[in-house]
Structure formats: C-alpha cells, structure tokens
Design an enzyme around this catalytic site. Sequence first.
Site, PDB file in Angstrom:
ATOM      1  N   ASN A 194      38.300  42.447  44.771  1.00  0.00           N
ATOM      2  CA  ASN A 194      37.049  41.933  44.234  1.00  0.00           C
ATOM      3  C   ASN A 194      37.353  41.000  43.070  1.00  0.00           C
ATOM      4  OD1 ASN A 194      36.878  43.470  41.594  1.00  0.00           O
ATOM      5  ND2 ASN A 194      37.115  45.153  43.050  1.00  0.00           N
ATOM      6  N   ARG A 195      36.327  40.417  42.500  1.00  0.00           N
ATOM      7  CA  ARG A 195      36.526  39.331  41.547  1.00  0.00           C
ATOM      8  C   ARG A 195      36.563  39.768  40.089  1.00  0.00           C
ATOM      9  NH1 ARG A 195      31.929  35.355  43.114  1.00  0.00           N
ATOM     10  NH2 ARG A 195      32.858  34.107  41.454  1.00  0.00           N
TER      11      ARG A 195
END
Length: 231
Positions: free
Chosen positions: A34-35
Amino acid sequence: RRGGPLPDDLAGLRVVVSAGGTREPLDPVRYLGNRSSGLQGYALAAAAVARGAEVTVIAANVALPDPAGAKVVRVGTALELREAMRAAAADAQIVVANAAVADFRPGHYAESKIKKTDEHWAPVIELVQNPHVLRELGRDRLAPGQTVVGFAAETGDESHSYLELGRRKVAAYGVDLLVVNEVGAQKVFGRSQTEGVIIGADGVESTVPPGSKRALADAVWDRVAALRRCG
Ligand code: CTP
Ligand code: CA
C-alpha cells in the site's frame, strides 16, 4: 494547542507506535502493498520523544531515517507486525496503531517466481484475511490501564460520511481514541500535509485543521495526555 514550550506530559511512559505499511509476499520478488510512507508514524514517534516518552516504533517498510531517540523494530508483513506490536505492547502504557496493515495476504506463497507459462495464461491470486491487530489490542489490553489509539483512513460511501464510518470503528475496535483521515487520490499518502478528526470512546470529537503531520501528532498526544490525567 497554542504552541509555546512542549509539555513533558509523556515523561516516564512507554509508548509503542506502528508506522508505514505492510507488504504481503506473493513470491520471492513480488508483494501486495500500500502507499503508506511512514511519515505520520514517524512524526508521532518524534513528538512523543520530545514530550518525554520512551518510544518503540514498529516500522513496516519505511524508507525514512530513524526518528532520533526512538527504538525502531523493522517488520515486513502483517503477521510480523502483529508479533512485534504485541511484544512491545506487553509493557507499554500507550499503543498507537498508525501503520496501514494489509487486510488480506496471498493464501499461498510461491517459493519460486511465478512465470508466464504461455501467451494467454494469467494466475488467479487467492487472498486470505489478516488478523486485525488493532482490534486484538483493543480487546486484550496487554498491560493494565493501557491507552489504545487507532487510525482509520475513510472515504465515505453512498449512505455514510467518512466521519460516520469512523465513529463505528471506535466501538468496533474497542479503542480509546481513533484518528480519522478522509482519504482520496490526492489526500494523505506520502504528503507532508494532513488533517483529521480525533474521536474518543467518550464521544468527544476534536477537529485537527490542515497542517503538518507533526501538528496532528501533537494533537493526538494532547488527547492521550488529557485522557491519562482524567483516568
Ligand atoms: N489495522 C490492524 N490490522 C488490520 C487492519 C487494520 O491493526 N488487519 C489497524 C490499522 O493499523 C489502523 C486501523 O486498523 O489503525 C484502521 O485501519 P483501516 O484500514 O482504516 O480500517 P480497517 O479496520 O482495516 O477497515 P476497512 O479497511 O475494511 O475499512
Ligand atoms: Ca484496512
């Protein structure tokens, strides 16, 4: 808060903060991730050190310099994060779950790199659910009188605002405080600016206006310190 000298209001307290985002391996070279950058978690850690706490950061895939004065434990996956969090939380007065934990991981890890076998074939990846680390911490309270704080990235849906969804999570996770960020393509991840609402299990909601991640961190510690004063 109005600025001025920082209070020493976390002096003598052991604090655990998770930061970054977990990566769930698929094969030796690929993962689901994820970011999350770790910026907010590291800002929480730095702010807690400045306020006198003894800080352990559980860092999931963070590519930032270690926050000065904090102990950093590096993890990769959600399962590793869970073990490290529970070990550190066993003698901590305050636990803050800021890491973006993957909700799902591949059900099967391929020992060798997944290969294209012909021009048309593509794999189907089956996912399984990870344990909910924060929900477990909210339920188990691994040390007496422990304060548990979560974060929630919400987008809102057709029938509920992001804030309504956040309020539900306070009860669902059994946490003392939940910091709700509204997320969107341009919001929060990897950016230096943020904002949010801190919701208490007591129903008190405080809005943190747009500002630095350090400012949000200090707003969180203000609420935590106030809770601990009131018992
Ligand atoms: N979290 C966790 N373990 C998980 C998933 C999330 O401990 N398996 C924690 C995060 O560290 C964060 C909080 O739960 O503090 C909320 O994460 P978020 O993704 O916003 O919510 P979820 O509970 O995962 O719900 P959903 O993504 O389905 O909205
Ligand atoms: Ca999630």
